[in-house]
Design an enzyme around this catalytic site. Structure first.
Site, short mmCIF file in Angstrom:
data_model
loop_
_atom_site.label_atom_id
_atom_site.label_comp_id
_atom_site.label_asym_id
_atom_site.label_seq_id
_atom_site.Cartn_x
_atom_site.Cartn_y
_atom_site.Cartn_z
CG PHE D 11 4.58 3.65 8.40
CD1 PHE D 11 5.36 4.15 7.28
CD2 PHE D 11 5.47 4.10 9.49
CE1 PHE D 11 6.56 5.08 7.15
CE2 PHE D 11 6.40 4.81 9.39
CZ PHE D 11 7.08 5.44 8.41
CG HIS D 94 -6.24 3.45 2.88
ND1 HIS D 94 -6.42 1.93 2.53
CD2 HIS D 94 -5.40 3.85 2.14
CE1 HIS D 94 -5.21 1.87 1.85
NE2 HIS D 94 -4.64 2.67 1.82
CD GLU D 142 -3.96 4.65 -2.23
OE1 GLU D 142 -2.68 4.23 -2.22
OE2 GLU D 142 -4.65 4.29 -1.48
N GLY D 182 0.63 1.00 -6.19
CA GLY D 182 1.73 0.46 -6.91
C GLY D 182 3.06 1.37 -7.26
#
Lengths: 234, 234, 234, 234
Positions: D11, D94, D142, D182
Site C-alpha cells: 500500500f 524495498h 523489482e 509495473g
C-alpha cells in the site's frame, strides 16, 4: 582571509573535472581573478584538491568534510585532511551531500578551530535562518530545484535571495552571504549582488561551458561593477 | 595484477596518517614488501592517495568509493577519481562505511569495468556468502566487534574465518579471501593463512605501532612461511 | 492545545513497552496527570500509537515522522499517518533518529500545517539556537552523552540548559522549552524548571522503573510546585 | 504458513491508504482471495497495520522493519513491534527503503527467529544472487526504474525475471520468488508466473485503481490459471 565579492566554482565530480582538467579549470579561474581583481575560489574533487592547491594561488575549498575527529573512520574526509591538503575551507551541507543538524554544527566548529572557512549551503529562508544561527563564515542559499537548470535563482526567486540576505544579516551580521542555483551569466551575478548577496556559487555553467574563461570573465566584470555601485550607494 | 599472500594496511584517518606520515608508513610497507617478497598494499586517506601512489611502487587502495557515474554529486568520491589518482582498487563496505546492497553491487561492477580491484568487507559468514555472490576480486571478513581490539579474529573466532573461506570458495572460487579485525602479530597472520585465507587486512596494529616496520616484518615473514607450507601440503 | 509544565514520556522501543505494556504505562501517566493537574504526554512505539490514543485522554506524540508528502515511500511514517492515528504531534530529530536540516524544516512545517505539534530535539546551545530559528512549538535540549545515564542534564550541565533557555527565548519567544537526558527524580525536574525550562523529556527512568507511577508522581509534584514558585516570583 | 501463488499488495503511504481506506482495500483483497483461492497479502502503512490485522483474515506484512533489538531506538520499528501487531512478516530492503547489507542479514535472521516471514526486495540478477544467499523465505525482484510506470517487468524485462528465478533456485531452492515493478494487469501476472515466479508484488495498479477489486480479480484468475498450467506441465 577571503575577499568579496566572491565567486565560488563548485567543480562537483563532473566528467569535465576528473584529473588534470580540474587544474586547467582552476588556472582559468586564477587568470580571471587576477585580471579583474575579483575573488574566485574553486572546489575541485577531493582526490585532486592538493594538486589544485599546488597549481594555483586562488582559494581552494573542499566540497564536503565529515564531522569526525582523527580516528577509526575508514573512508571519511576529516578537517585535518583538507587542511593538510591546503584547502582554505569547505562547503558544508551541499544539497547533494546533506548533513544532519548536529553534524553541521560540529563541522562548522571544527573548521573554524582549524582556521578554515565553513561555507554552509541552505535551501530556503527558514533553513537559512537556522544555518545563520550556527555562525558560518559564509552561507550560500541554493534552492535545489534550480540547481543545474540554467534558471538563475537571482532572477527566478529574488524573494528567496532577498529573504535569505535579510535573515542572515539579522541573525549574524558577520556571516557573508552568497546565492547559487542556475547562475549562468554575468547578468545573473549582477542581479544576485543587487539583491544584497556578496557573491555566487555556481557549477555547471562554468565547468560545462564551451569557453569557461569567457563566461567567468563576464561574471567577474558584472560582479565588480555591481559591487562597486552597491558600495557607493550606501 | 596483485599477488598473494596479501597484507592490506588500512590507514583509516588516524592522527598518525594525516599528511606526510602516510607516505612514510607507505614507504616502510614497500621496504618490507621488497625484502620479503610478500605483497603489501596500503589504503591511505583519500586526500593523500595520489601522493602515496607517486611515492611508492606497491599497490594503493582507496578506503571507499561511491557508486555514482561522473556528474553532479558534490562531495562524492567516484571510481574515475580514484583511478585517475593511481589507485589499484578500493575497499568497499568497510564496517565504518557501510553501503546498501544495491550500491555494493554497482560499486563492484564499476570498479571492475574500470580495471580496478574491489576489496569487499563483510562481517559474518552469512554476509560473506551474500558478498561472494557479487563476485568481488577480494573479500575480507571482519567481525566489527573485534576491530581495533588487538584480539585477533583468526585466533578468537577461527570458525568464522574458516566458515567464510568455505562459503567464498563454494560461491565463487576466483574470489580471494582475507580476514581482518584484531590482527596484531605474525602469529595472528600465520593462523589466518592456516585457516585458508590468502592474507589479512589490518590497521591500528601497524599505524599506531611504536615500530611499524618491525611489526610488519614479523607479519610478512609469517605470511610467507605459512603460505609456502600450505602450498607444499596441497 | 497543550499545557505547561509538561512531562513527556518517550517510551522508545524498550522491551518494557512492546504491546499492551505501552497502554498500561500510558494509563499510569494519565492517572498522575489527572491527580496532580500537570500535563503528561506519552510517545509510544508507532505500531501501538493508535491503541494508546484510544485508551487514554492525555496527549500522545509520535517518536518520529518523515518529511514526505503522501506517495510512494514504502516503509515511511508520514504526517498524515500519525494525524489519522490521533497523535497530537511528533518528536523530531531525536538523538537516536537524527534528520538532515532541510528535512527538519519540512517536518516542522508539515506538522504545523496539519495542526500537529513539533517537539524538536537538539543537543547543544548552538543547535538549539539553530533549531529555535525553525520555530518549533516545543524544543527539548538533550545532550546525548547523558541520555540513559541517570545523570540529570539539569544538575550536571545547568549551563547548557540555561543557555538553551536563553537562546530559545531570544530567537522565538513562543517556542516552549524542555530539557532531557538523565532526568530521573522529582529533584531533577525541579532543577530543570528552576533553570527556566517548561518541562522535561524522559524515558528509561519511567519506562524501566520498578514503580513507574510513583516516580512520575514525585516528578509531577515537583514540577507543579516549582512551576508555581517560578510564576509567583515573576 | 503462506501459500503460493502469492499476490502481495504494497500500500506504500499513498494518499489512498491513509486511515480507513487501508481497511477497505484490505477487505477487497480478502474477498478476492477467498473467492478465487489465491493467496493475497497486504502491506499497509505501519500506523494502521494492527487495525488491518484485526479487520481481515489474510496475511499482513509490514513495509519495513529495523534491525535493532528492543532498546533505546527512538522512532524505530523493530521486529517485536510488528509481531505484536499481528504481522506475518515484513518487506525488507524495498527500493524506497534500502538497507545496508549487514542489516539485511540481521533483519532476515531476526524475523525468522520470531517466526515471521522476510520478503526481501532486490533490483538486479546480481543482487538477487546475493540476496538469495541470505536465505529469505521470499524474494521479490523489482527493477526500480519500472516501479510505478505501468510497464510490467514481466513483459519489459523477462530476462531479468527469468535470471532472478534461475539464481534463486540455484542458491537456495526453498526461497520463493516473486517479481514486481509495473505489474498492472492479469496478463502481467500470467507472464510473471510463466517465467517461473511464484507470484507478484504490486502497488499503484491496485491502490490507485478506479476499481481495485476488479483489477485484483483479473490478476487472481490469471495467477491461478497460469499456476495450474505450470504445475500440470511439470
Amino acid at each position: 582571509m577571503i575577499r568579496f565579492p566572491l565567486i565560488v566554482l563548485n567543480f562537483k565530480v563532473y566528467p569535465e573535472v576528473i584529473g588534470e582538467n580540474s587544474i586547467k579549470l582552476a588556472k582559468y579561474a586564477e587568470e580571471v581573478a587576477n585580471e579583474y581583481g575579483v575573488e574566485v575560489a574553486v572546489a575541485p574533487p577531493i582526490t585532486i584538491l592538493n594538486r589544485v592547491v599546488n597549481s594555483v594561488g586562488i582559494p581552494v575549498f573542499a566540497q564536503h568534510v565529515d564531522p569526525y575527529l582523527p580516528g577509526s573512520w575508514t573512508g571519511s574526509i576529516i578537517v585535518e585532511m583538507i587542511k593538510e591538503s591546503g584547502a582554505i575551507g569547505s562547503i558544508v551541507n551541499h544539497s547533494e551531500k546533506r548533513v544532519i543538524l548536529s553534524d553541521i554544527s560540529i563541522i562548522i566548529k571544527r573548521l573554524k578551530e582549524n582556521g578554515l572557512i565553513p561555507l554552509l549551503c541552505t535551501d530556503t529562508v527558514e533553513t537559512t535562518r537556522a544555518g545563520a544561527a550556527l555562525y558560518p563564515d559564509i552561507l550560500a542559499i541554493e534552492p535545489p530545484e534550480l540547481i543545474g537548470t540554467g534558471i538563475s535563482v537571482s532572477k527566478a526567486k529574488p524573494e528567496i535571495v532577498a529573504g535569505a540576505v535579510d535573515v542572515v544579516k539579522k541573525t549574524n551580521p558577520s556571516t557573508r552571504i552568497l546565492c547559487g542555483a542556475g547562475i549562468s551569466t554575468g547578468e545573473d551575478v549582477a542581479k544576485a549582488i543587487e539583491l544584497g548577496t556578496e557573491g555566487v556559487l555556481l557549477s555547471s555553467a562554468y565547468v560545462k561551458a564551451r569557453d569557461p574563461k569567457s563566461i567567468l570573465t563576464s561574471m567577474a566584470e558584472s560582479a565588480i561593477k555591481t559591487w562597486e555601485k552597491n558600495q557607493s550607494s550606501r
